[in-house]
Write an enzyme that holds these catalytic residues in place. Sequence first.
Site, PDB file in Angstrom:
ATOM      1  N   LYS A  32      60.000  -5.701  23.389  1.00 36.86           N
ATOM      2  CA  LYS A  32      61.347  -5.330  22.909  1.00 36.86           C
ATOM      3  C   LYS A  32      62.011  -4.638  24.103  1.00 36.86           C
ATOM      4  CE  LYS A  32      64.568  -2.634  20.928  1.00 36.86           C
ATOM      5  NZ  LYS A  32      65.188  -2.231  22.208  1.00 36.86           N
ATOM      6  N   GLY A  44      59.648   5.717  27.007  1.00 40.90           N
ATOM      7  CA  GLY A  44      60.987   6.180  26.659  1.00 40.90           C
ATOM      8  C   GLY A  44      60.978   7.679  26.450  1.00 40.90           C
ATOM      9  N   SER A  45      61.882   8.144  25.605  1.00 37.97           N
ATOM     10  CA  SER A  45      62.062   9.588  25.456  1.00 37.97           C
ATOM     11  C   SER A  45      61.042  10.176  24.466  1.00 37.97           C
ATOM     12  CB  SER A  45      63.482   9.870  24.970  1.00 37.97           C
ATOM     13  OG  SER A  45      63.696   9.166  23.765  1.00 37.97           O
ATOM     14  N   GLY A  70      59.397   8.584  21.123  1.00 40.63           N
ATOM     15  CA  GLY A  70      57.935   8.465  21.180  1.00 40.63           C
ATOM     16  C   GLY A  70      57.293   9.013  19.914  1.00 40.63           C
ATOM     17  N   GLU A 119      54.400   6.661  27.276  1.00 47.12           N
ATOM     18  CA  GLU A 119      54.840   7.104  28.607  1.00 47.12           C
ATOM     19  C   GLU A 119      56.212   7.728  28.421  1.00 47.12           C
ATOM     20  OE1 GLU A 119      53.144   7.143  31.250  1.00 47.12           O
ATOM     21  OE2 GLU A 119      51.586   5.638  31.023  1.00 47.12           O
ATOM     22  N   CYS A 166      61.675   8.840  35.043  1.00 48.00           N
ATOM     23  CA  CYS A 166      60.789   9.755  34.309  1.00 48.00           C
ATOM     24  C   CYS A 166      60.071  10.700  35.250  1.00 48.00           C
ATOM     25  CB  CYS A 166      59.779   8.954  33.508  1.00 48.00           C
ATOM     26  SG  CYS A 166      58.866   7.786  34.520  1.00 48.00           S
ATOM     27  N   GLU A 178      64.500  17.618  30.222  1.00 53.27           N
ATOM     28  CA  GLU A 178      64.810  16.529  31.141  1.00 53.27           C
ATOM     29  C   GLU A 178      66.321  16.312  31.147  1.00 53.27           C
ATOM     30  OE1 GLU A 178      63.373  12.702  29.788  1.00 53.27           O
ATOM     31  OE2 GLU A 178      62.542  12.329  31.765  1.00 53.27           O
TER      32      GLU A 178
HETATM   33  P1  NAD Z   1      64.691   5.757  24.470  1.00 59.17           P
HETATM   34  O1  NAD Z   1      63.577   6.517  23.851  1.00 59.17           O
HETATM   35  O2  NAD Z   1      66.059   6.007  23.994  1.00 59.17           O
HETATM   36  O3  NAD Z   1      64.480   4.189  24.309  1.00 59.17           O
HETATM   37  C1  NAD Z   1      63.348   3.506  24.797  1.00 59.17           C
HETATM   38  C2  NAD Z   1      63.171   2.224  24.025  1.00 59.17           C
HETATM   39  O4  NAD Z   1      62.859   2.563  22.669  1.00 59.17           O
HETATM   40  C3  NAD Z   1      64.399   1.319  23.957  1.00 59.17           C
HETATM   41  O5  NAD Z   1      63.976  -0.027  24.007  1.00 59.17           O
HETATM   42  C4  NAD Z   1      64.982   1.637  22.588  1.00 59.17           C
HETATM   43  O6  NAD Z   1      65.724   0.578  22.051  1.00 59.17           O
HETATM   44  C5  NAD Z   1      63.723   1.857  21.791  1.00 59.17           C
HETATM   45  N1  NAD Z   1      63.905   2.678  20.587  1.00 59.17           N
HETATM   46  C6  NAD Z   1      64.885   3.575  20.305  1.00 59.17           C
HETATM   47  N2  NAD Z   1      64.703   4.110  19.068  1.00 59.17           N
HETATM   48  C7  NAD Z   1      63.575   3.562  18.575  1.00 59.17           C
HETATM   49  C8  NAD Z   1      62.836   3.748  17.377  1.00 59.17           C
HETATM   50  N3  NAD Z   1      63.232   4.587  16.422  1.00 59.17           N
HETATM   51  N4  NAD Z   1      61.684   3.044  17.231  1.00 59.17           N
HETATM   52  C9  NAD Z   1      61.240   2.205  18.187  1.00 59.17           C
HETATM   53  N5  NAD Z   1      61.902   1.982  19.338  1.00 59.17           N
HETATM   54  C10 NAD Z   1      63.053   2.659  19.545  1.00 59.17           C
HETATM   55  O7  NAD Z   1      64.540   6.005  26.033  1.00 59.17           O
HETATM   56  P2  NAD Z   1      65.520   5.512  27.188  1.00 59.17           P
HETATM   57  O8  NAD Z   1      66.755   6.354  27.096  1.00 59.17           O
HETATM   58  O9  NAD Z   1      65.634   4.037  27.176  1.00 59.17           O
HETATM   59  O10 NAD Z   1      64.687   5.908  28.480  1.00 59.17           O
HETATM   60  C11 NAD Z   1      64.769   7.151  29.037  1.00 59.17           C
HETATM   61  C12 NAD Z   1      63.541   7.961  28.709  1.00 59.17           C
HETATM   62  O11 NAD Z   1      62.370   7.212  29.045  1.00 59.17           O
HETATM   63  C13 NAD Z   1      63.442   9.226  29.515  1.00 59.17           C
HETATM   64  O12 NAD Z   1      62.981  10.275  28.704  1.00 59.17           O
HETATM   65  C14 NAD Z   1      62.408   8.884  30.584  1.00 59.17           C
HETATM   66  O13 NAD Z   1      61.759   9.993  31.127  1.00 59.17           O
HETATM   67  C15 NAD Z   1      61.494   7.993  29.835  1.00 59.17           C
HETATM   68  N6  NAD Z   1      60.743   7.112  30.751  1.00 59.17           N
HETATM   69  C16 NAD Z   1      59.414   7.341  30.922  1.00 59.17           C
HETATM   70  C17 NAD Z   1      58.686   6.562  31.808  1.00 59.17           C
HETATM   71  C18 NAD Z   1      57.215   6.794  32.002  1.00 59.17           C
HETATM   72  O14 NAD Z   1      56.537   5.888  32.482  1.00 59.17           O
HETATM   73  N7  NAD Z   1      56.674   7.955  31.662  1.00 59.17           N
HETATM   74  C19 NAD Z   1      59.330   5.548  32.517  1.00 59.17           C
HETATM   75  C20 NAD Z   1      60.685   5.343  32.318  1.00 59.17           C
HETATM   76  C21 NAD Z   1      61.383   6.134  31.408  1.00 59.17           C
END
Ligand code: NAD
Length: 482
Positions: A174, A227-228, A232, A249, A283, A382
């Site tokens: 996704k 993601g965030s 998570g 992650e 991240c 962050e």
């Molecule tokens: P996000 O959490 O908003 O979204 C990440 C993904 O999750 C997207 O595909 C989104 O559509 C999906 N998503 C959103 N709500 C969801 C739900 N309720 N259930 C399942 N999936 C859902 O994060 P973002 O804004 O896309 O990315 C930024 C964040 O990601 C930052 O916090 C960053 O630090 C983190 N990040 C971490 C790493 C790592 O490897 N540790 C790498 C890149 C980004």
Amino acid sequence: MKKIQMLIGGRWVGGEKDEWLPVINPSDGEQIAEIVNGTANHVDEAVRAAEAAFESEEWRAWKPHERGNLLIELARYIRENAEHFAELECRDVGKPLTQARADAEAAARYFEFYGGAADKVMGDTIPIEDGLLNATVLEPAGVTAHIIPWNYPLQIIARSVGAALATGNAIVVKSAEDTPMTAHALAEWFADSPLPKGIYNHVTGLGAGAGAALSAHPKINHVTFTGSVGTGISVMQAAAKNIVPVTLELGGKSPNIVFEDADEEKALDGVVRAIIQNAGQTCSAGSRLLVEESYKEEFLGKLKARFESLKVGRGMDDKDIGPILNKRQFDQIMQRIEEAKAQGKLISGGEAVKVEGGEGGHYIAPTIIDGLDHDCPVAQEEIFGPVLSVFTFKDVEDAIRTANSTDYGLVAGVWTKDIDVAHTVASRVKAGQVFINNYGAGGGIQMPFGGYKKSGIGREKGFIALRNYVQVKNIAVRFGGG
Ligand code: NAD
């Protein structure tokens, strides 16, 4: 307008009945494509297609080295089309072209690395007693879900899909609603590959729709989410209801810890690069500078000069810093900067920047803030922009305490020539990766990566990540008269 369909069970899905979402180039605000706002039904179709493909005799007949060779072919394809992948990523995410080129190369390296590993994932034989042969077999988990963030889509798909395909799983990706372009380019390659239909699926759409449906699907056997922290937690809760393991992650508030005896040029370079890469939307961004008190004035003066020489521009103009993803992210960062200005002292930047030709985009000058309390939100949370907060420390203990003073623990940098100090800090900092006299180390394909505390659960990258995607089965064979 390019219409991006989803790849489900080997078919391109998406038509007039579906809702479509715009994809915007952050550099200028222009629309570059449309994606399907995938629904729970689409996700269900994709997961069922993956399950059927996983259970098929056709897939069982694929030998590990054949899966590996396919991944190596994909790596070759990405290298041969590196400029195409880099430009797609540059227009989609907004990052400077040089950084997007590095992402394309990193993606190729992930597929190559896991391609090479595919026929080297082995169990053990365990001595129990005479007349008993005991062995562990590592079997694929089954259907694996990969939920991707918007900031490094190409690399992040490659790192988990590479490991999951190498170990024989069926995949549902996704992609992030804001940045689906390279995910689609990979799906196009998979659609034309000899893989059984349904082994690789790509769904698009919003997190609350397609993302939530995927993480809650009862037929998923593992979820890798990047993601965030907030999302998570939701993903983990959804997966918990089905007793499905997760690899998370998440974010970071990573410190660069600079001692007075550091190699100054290297430390300055490292600190600058760690916070400006992808405009700080990383991240592992080094978003906190911890500098030895006695050295602060000198180091900060030179750092300010470096920050003020950085150029901001559109992704394709390939300057040091590109745009912020969108207005929402921009507003959040500017709000944090305003809070920081009120609570501390602005050293550099702290404002929006106008870019010629990029009037429809959102740009922020690289920013340094000093004088914040450790426990204020700007110092703890962050920011996900080009914003560096500065703190001082008196001695090694103080440095370690300050480094560990947030809820995150993703990466830490230590800059000193004293091997004793370097190793003391490295051993006591709570972070999944510690870099001594460097930061980020060339993409680190082979280096385990992941977080302590709220930065996540589990590790990606390197051999260790293959373990995310296997089940361990123990088989005991009694033989002879025993
Ligand atoms: P996000 O959490 O908003 O979204 C990440 C993904 O999750 C997207 O595909 C989104 O559509 C999906 N998503 C959103 N709500 C969801 C739900 N309720 N259930 C399942 N999936 C859902 O994060 P973002 O804004 O896309 O990315 C930024 C964040 O990601 C930052 O916090 C960053 O630090 C983190 N990040 C971490 C790493 C790592 O490897 N540790 C790498 C890149 C980004």
